[in-house]
Design an enzyme around this catalytic site. Structure first.
Site, PDB file in Angstrom:
ATOM      1  N   SER A 266       0.830  -1.202   0.000  1.00  0.00           N
ATOM      2  CA  SER A 266       0.000   0.000   0.000  1.00  0.00           C
ATOM      3  C   SER A 266       0.866   1.254   0.000  1.00  0.00           C
ATOM      4  CB  SER A 266      -0.890   0.017   1.236  1.00  0.00           C
ATOM      5  OG  SER A 266      -0.088   0.260   2.383  1.00  0.00           O
ATOM      6  N   LYS A 267       0.195   2.394  -0.236  1.00  0.00           N
ATOM      7  CA  LYS A 267       0.903   3.669  -0.233  1.00  0.00           C
ATOM      8  C   LYS A 267       1.525   3.908   1.136  1.00  0.00           C
ATOM      9  CE  LYS A 267       0.298   8.607  -0.973  1.00  0.00           C
ATOM     10  NZ  LYS A 267       0.530   9.036   0.407  1.00  0.00           N
ATOM     11  N   ARG A 268       0.814   3.473   2.175  1.00  0.00           N
ATOM     12  CA  ARG A 268       1.318   3.675   3.532  1.00  0.00           C
ATOM     13  C   ARG A 268       2.670   2.962   3.720  1.00  0.00           C
ATOM     14  NH1 ARG A 268      -1.874   1.988   7.952  1.00  0.00           N
ATOM     15  NH2 ARG A 268      -3.635   1.922   6.529  1.00  0.00           N
TER      16      ARG A 268
END
Ligand code: GLU
Length: 513
Positions: A266-268
């Site tokens: 994910s972007k996180r």
């Protein structure tokens, strides 16, 4: 494989920046098409107006261009099945939705959002998830429960309706996937998906996707694993339309996993660990948070593509570096794994460094020149390329080129304190003065000759080569570490080398004992 012409499509929805998993899907489709001499189609699936994000479509096209994934047909290229943007094909879909109602595979439903919310809450109160399925469809306001005249009256007076697929109550759907093999799923657990909505006159993903794949004669659907749960519905839709004989073959690609291996990348994860999960920088039109991209982080598209190709597919050999042509020749769906592919930021950097080291200085000069201009240096492409060739082994990313070459174009204005403390000692400085005389006596400063001459002179006089070279480097570029100093001296020329040595001697003095 049957004799059908290979036609594959990449069918993103413009709901935001394209995740690198989406780029990989596009890449595998492209490689498969090229390998089989087939067609690679780019279709934009923008029928969900709620999730439409301005700028996302252009971002997708630019990302594909940067990666070198040229479509044969698509929104930008046009082609025999144009338009390729689903919002421009809206009148096609109603006809097909109505065909399914007439043949009994689908039905009208008039439930309001309020009714559906109420049912959802009641189910939650019982600790269950609400499913719109065979158990409830005859009890709700649908064409399965209402008399035909009432259905017609509601449509005529403009009540909102949707068309839902009538999922068989209890049937095992037998499916085949080129990566996962045979799959079976029972329909009892599936709900009656909405296919079309009168409110916006648009189909949902499932209907538009199946209709377009059929009309565009798609032979293989290669897409992410997240679409596997939709496969039974898609099989049943092909059957309901009477298209089962020509339906595409399916291949569901494994997920890209977090570097730790558990869960979807994910972007996180990227934000936490300092790497991008998007091909290009994303600057949302609404001023929301920007996201970094591989291109702006200094990755070469060839390295990025090579890295992605090996996330999920393996060539069955030790080879890791592949040009696009080599990928086209070697790729096969048989060697795509079922298990998720763990993303490694270190491996991504490694790929980039490999490509950067192999990239001709002339090509990298195009990226260095504007960076040099930014610090007020105007150099010719040839000079920039020569400088790059001296240092590129030490760079992993395009932006590294500037700090590594800057001192070749601009003399040091200050000297690294640590290096000075270590090497600017009176012995080294007096040896440097002697070395200066050696260099001055040479008619011209050419790297290999100067190095051979100095080495001989150092041996003859039993001087410490390492310490002397670090002192020379400190004088010439302001730090004691770096690439071969003779390459740099030859690059800046004899006059400039002597001038820089003199400047260091006058700034730093004779050194301590
Ligand atoms: N529009 C879908 C997506 O955004 C396409 C899925 C498919 O390839 O069928 O991924």
């Amino acid at each position: 494989m049957n004799n059908r012409r290979v036609r594959v499509r990449f069918a993103p929805s413009p709901t935001g920046p394209l995740h690198i998993g989406g780029v990989r899907t596009a890449l595998y489709n492209y490689l498969f098409a090229r390998q089989h001499g087939g067609d690679f189609i780019v279709r934009i699936e923008d029928t969900d107006s709620q999730r439409f994000v301005p700028g996302a479509e252009q971002y997708i096209f630019e990302a594909l261009r940067w990666c070198g994934l040229r479509a044969d047909e698509g929104v930008e290229q046009g082609g025999p099945h144009a338009p390729y943007r689903q919002s421009e094909r809206r009148e096609i879909y109603l006809r097909y939705a109505l065909q399914l109602v007439e043949s009994g595979y689908a039905y009208y439903a008039f439930d309001s959002a309020q009714t559906l919310n109420g049912l959802r809450q009641q189910a939650e109160a019982r600790g269950e998830a609400f499913a719109y399925n065979y158990q409830v469809r005859t009890q709700l306001e649908t064409s399965l429960s209402l008399p035909p005249s009432e259905v017609q009256a509601r449509i005529d007076r403009g009540d909102a309706w949707v068309i839902r697929f009538k999922m068989p109550e209890n049937e095992t759907v037998e499916m085949d996937d080129l990566i996962r093999g045979h799959i079976a799923a029972n329909t009892a657990a599936l709900d009656d998906k909405v296919l079309y909505k009168s409110a916006d006159g648009l189909p949902t993903y499932h209907l538009a996707n199946i209709v377009d794949d059929h009309l565009m004669q798609i032979s293989h659907v290669i897409r992410g694993e997240e679409w596997l749960p939709s496969l039974p519905l898609h099989y049943l839709l092909y059957r309901a339309f009477g298209w089962a004989d020509t339906q595409p073959q399916f291949a569901h690609l494994p997920l890209l996993l977090k570097p730790q291996g558990q869960g979807k990348l994910s972007k996180r994860d990227g934000d936490k660990m300092g790497f991008p999960v998007f091909p290009l920088r994303w600057c949302p039109a609404d001023g929301a948070e920007e996201a970094r991209g591989y291109r702006e982080d200094g990755y070469l598209p060839e390295a990025f593509v090579n890295m992605l190709a090996l996330l999920g597919w393996n060539p069955g050999t030790e080879q890791e570096l592949f040009s696009m042509d080599e990928l086209v020749a070697a790729f096969s769906l048989d060697r795509v794994g079922k298990a998720g592919a763990r993303f490694s930021p270190d491996k991504a950097r490694w790929f980039n460094a490999q490509y950067l080291h192999r990239c001709p200085g002339q090509q990298l000069a195009q990226a260095l020149l504007p960076m040099l201009q930014g610090i007020g240096v105007s150099a010719s492409p040839d000079r920039a390329a020569q400088a790059i060739d001296l240092i590129k082994e030490r760079a992993s990313f395009v932006p590294d080129l500037l700090p590594l070459t800057e001192r070749m174009f601009v003399p040091p204005v200050s000297y690294d304190q640590k290096s000075a403390d270590k090497f600017w000692k009176s012995d080294n400085v007096s040896n440097l003065r002697a070395l200066r005389a050696q260099l001055e006596a040479m008619p011209e400063l050419r790297a290999t000759e100067a190095e051979a001459h100095v080495q001989q002179w150092v041996r003859d006089n039993q001087l410490p080569m390492g310490a002397l070279m670090n002192t020379l480097r400190l004088a010439v570029i302001g730090v004691s570490q770096g690439p071969s100093i003779f390459g740099i001296c030859a690059f800046i020329g004899k006059e400039e080398t002597l001038r820089r040595i003199d400047a260091a001697l006058s700034t730093l003095g004779d050194g301590r004992g």
